[in-house]
Design a protein around this motif. Sequence first.
Motif, PDB file in Angstrom:
ATOM      1  N   SER A  47      63.899  -8.603  20.260  1.00  0.00           N
ATOM      2  CA  SER A  47      63.783  -8.131  21.644  1.00  0.00           C
ATOM      3  C   SER A  47      62.491  -8.630  22.282  1.00  0.00           C
ATOM      4  O   SER A  47      61.768  -7.876  22.944  1.00  0.00           O
ATOM      5  CB  SER A  47      63.806  -6.603  21.682  1.00  0.00           C
ATOM      6  OG  SER A  47      65.047  -6.125  21.266  1.00  0.00           O
ATOM      7  N   GLN A  48      62.201  -9.901  22.097  1.00  0.00           N
ATOM      8  CA  GLN A  48      61.013 -10.537  22.663  1.00  0.00           C
ATOM      9  C   GLN A  48      61.327 -12.017  22.861  1.00  0.00           C
ATOM     10  O   GLN A  48      62.313 -12.523  22.328  1.00  0.00           O
ATOM     11  CB  GLN A  48      59.811 -10.345  21.739  1.00  0.00           C
ATOM     12  CG  GLN A  48      60.046 -10.845  20.337  1.00  0.00           C
ATOM     13  CD  GLN A  48      59.097 -10.252  19.320  1.00  0.00           C
ATOM     14  OE1 GLN A  48      58.809  -9.065  19.357  1.00  0.00           O
ATOM     15  NE2 GLN A  48      58.627 -11.080  18.405  1.00  0.00           N
ATOM     16  N   THR A 101      65.465 -15.313  19.521  1.00  0.00           N
ATOM     17  CA  THR A 101      64.720 -14.461  20.444  1.00  0.00           C
ATOM     18  C   THR A 101      65.444 -14.440  21.792  1.00  0.00           C
ATOM     19  O   THR A 101      66.437 -15.152  21.989  1.00  0.00           O
ATOM     20  CB  THR A 101      63.284 -14.981  20.663  1.00  0.00           C
ATOM     21  OG1 THR A 101      63.361 -16.232  21.348  1.00  0.00           O
ATOM     22  CG2 THR A 101      62.529 -15.130  19.348  1.00  0.00           C
ATOM     23  N   TYR A 109      60.601  -9.242  31.591  1.00  0.00           N
ATOM     24  CA  TYR A 109      60.204  -8.741  30.278  1.00  0.00           C
ATOM     25  C   TYR A 109      61.087  -7.553  29.915  1.00  0.00           C
ATOM     26  O   TYR A 109      61.550  -6.832  30.794  1.00  0.00           O
ATOM     27  CB  TYR A 109      58.729  -8.314  30.291  1.00  0.00           C
ATOM     28  CG  TYR A 109      57.832  -9.463  30.646  1.00  0.00           C
ATOM     29  CD1 TYR A 109      57.426 -10.366  29.665  1.00  0.00           C
ATOM     30  CD2 TYR A 109      57.441  -9.687  31.958  1.00  0.00           C
ATOM     31  CE1 TYR A 109      56.630 -11.453  29.992  1.00  0.00           C
ATOM     32  CE2 TYR A 109      56.650 -10.771  32.291  1.00  0.00           C
ATOM     33  CZ  TYR A 109      56.252 -11.655  31.301  1.00  0.00           C
ATOM     34  OH  TYR A 109      55.477 -12.734  31.630  1.00  0.00           O
ATOM     35  N   ARG A 157      62.748  -1.542  23.684  1.00  0.00           N
ATOM     36  CA  ARG A 157      63.075  -2.411  22.558  1.00  0.00           C
ATOM     37  C   ARG A 157      64.435  -2.042  22.010  1.00  0.00           C
ATOM     38  O   ARG A 157      64.936  -0.943  22.243  1.00  0.00           O
ATOM     39  CB  ARG A 157      62.038  -2.262  21.446  1.00  0.00           C
ATOM     40  CG  ARG A 157      60.621  -2.621  21.885  1.00  0.00           C
ATOM     41  CD  ARG A 157      59.651  -2.678  20.735  1.00  0.00           C
ATOM     42  NE  ARG A 157      60.026  -3.589  19.688  1.00  0.00           N
ATOM     43  CZ  ARG A 157      59.841  -4.911  19.704  1.00  0.00           C
ATOM     44  NH1 ARG A 157      59.295  -5.471  20.757  1.00  0.00           N
ATOM     45  NH2 ARG A 157      60.185  -5.653  18.680  1.00  0.00           N
TER      46      ARG A 157
END
Length: 182
Positions: A15-16, A28, A39, A43
């Motif tokens: 989750s990035q 990713t 962003y 999460r």
Amino acid sequence: MSRLILFNKPMNVLSQFTDRGSPTKRATLSDYIDVPGVYPAGRLDRDSEGLLLLTDDGRLQARIADPKFKLEKSYLVQVEGEPSASAVEQLARGVDLKDGRTRPAHAETIDDPQLWPRDPPIRFRKNVPDSWLRLTIREGKNRQVRRMTAAVGHPTLRLVRWSIGDWSLNGIAPGDWREVPV
């Protein structure tokens, strides 16, 4: 104007946008979303699937992610075994975890939701049944849903976050995303 993206995160995706600290390349968000300046708002564990919200608005991001706003998060949870009515009631009342008692939740058994196939698939065991729950919580302790089902004797096999507040995965395939008005 703020941007809000609903993403159906597949299993084994971080989750990035970058993967630092791993000797092997892991998937990713950048493998799926090419939108500058957004962003994740919260999460979703690598081994979980489902709805992840992304935004370019810091205040909206905080409102979505911060437990003090008590935004409901609903999960479809495949568990080992067939939970009794008392196990489901325990989940609804809250369970004791090492880091404290969970808040009351909405918990119910549901029919198999007929989701997309998971990759890798859930291990099938002929002598151990599985079943599905819908669990809606208003907090976000680390790996909370998995720890809650384990605490009542039914380990999680598959975890799919279906909705956050009024936003849901309806019509979004795994790995796909949709931008919605804020």
